[in-house]
Design a protein around this motif. Structure first.
Motif, short mmCIF file in Angstrom:
data_model
loop_
_atom_site.label_atom_id
_atom_site.label_comp_id
_atom_site.label_asym_id
_atom_site.label_seq_id
_atom_site.Cartn_x
_atom_site.Cartn_y
_atom_site.Cartn_z
N LEU A 65 -59.40 -2.45 -30.12
CA LEU A 65 -60.67 -1.70 -29.71
C LEU A 65 -60.48 -1.17 -28.34
O LEU A 65 -59.84 -1.77 -27.47
N LYS A 78 -69.31 -2.92 -26.12
CA LYS A 78 -70.40 -2.73 -27.04
C LYS A 78 -70.68 -3.72 -27.87
O LYS A 78 -71.67 -4.47 -28.31
N GLU A 112 -65.75 0.15 -26.86
CA GLU A 112 -65.84 -0.50 -28.31
C GLU A 112 -66.09 -1.94 -27.86
O GLU A 112 -67.24 -2.66 -28.24
#
Length: 259
Positions: A109, A116, A113
């Protein structure tokens, strides 16, 4: 689901596990209990692949871990989350960095990402504002919650918890138990908890495996444990006179209700 089939394990001439079989169900809290030296730690290490059993088999969703090629074993390990007894956080890393560590190791990722995902799991364990704090700046209960967040950040199918309430006060212990139970049910994880905490046994023990001197002495649920007539189990669970009296009182109350 994890199936343990006739596991035996010895070190030299000392046998630790004698023909252990059990089934750990998905979406359930599966507890392994027993006195020190009963074999529960060795069994757990066999289950995660740190020890190889002398005989028997361990199946993850019907597939033998012991017969898997090494590449498949690596993939399986990425589906396993671990909550360690002392939380095992990196002191030099912030909460956010600790939780992101498995993503750095095993995901492709982007940083955005990963950030998050970290925020999502920290929010799930009620630590929304703790990202930039260091382990030394948070309480024991918060460290456990960070440990849980790190354990679930890769969306594991299996979660192993080693004495999750060790060192916590009773009220905080209940909160950790509740969180483990909620996450287990919500994500349908096969959760295995090794514990000495009898509150955990009674609160979240969907399935309980009681080990005694390397043998499977008893298995059942927290609902069944009250009515167990197994002498060794009762000695372990209801060790004090107070708990023995509480058990007798509960059995009497239930008996009256049935009349």
């Amino acid at each position: 689901m994890i199936e343990i089939r006739n596991i035996k394990k010895s070190f030299g001439d000392k046998t630790i596990l004698y023909d252990i079989s059990a089934t750990m169900q998905a979406g359930k809290c599966n507890l392994i209990i027993g006195a020190s030296g009963s074999g529960k730690t060795v069994l757990t290490k066999c289950m995660v692949g740190l020890f190889t059993p002398d005989s028997g088999d361990i199946l993850y969703n019907g597939e033998s871990m012991l017969q898997m090629p090494e590449e498949e074993r690596k993939q399986l390990r990425q589906k396993i989350g671990m909550l360690f007894q002392g939380s095992a956080l990196f002191d030099s890393m912030t909460v956010e960095q600790n939780v992101m560590f498995p993503l750095d190791m095993f995901s492709g990722l982007s940083y955005r990402e990963k950030k998050k995902k970290v925020n999502e799991v920290l929010d799930r364990v009620n630590l929304k504002e703790a990202n930039k704090k260091y382990p030394a700046e948070i309480s024991g209960g918060m460290k456990k919650r960070v440990g849980i967040a790190r354990a679930i950040v890769l969306n594991p199918k299996y979660l192993f918890c080693d004495e999750p309430n060790s060192g916590l006060d009773p009220q905080t212990s209940l909160l950790i138990d509740k969180l483990i139970k909620e996450i287990t049910t919500e994500y349908k994880i096969t959760t295995i908890v090794v514990t000495h905490d009898m509150n955990s046994v009674m609160e979240i023990g969907d399935y309980i495996l009681f080990m005694h001197k390397g043998y499977k002495q008893w298995e059942g649920s927290n609902k069944e444990i009250i009515y167990s007539k197994d002498e060794k189990l009762n000695e372990f669970i209801f060790a004090s006179e107070f708990l023995q009296d509480a058990k007798q009182m509960r059995m009497l109350e239930d008996s009256e209700k049935k009349k």
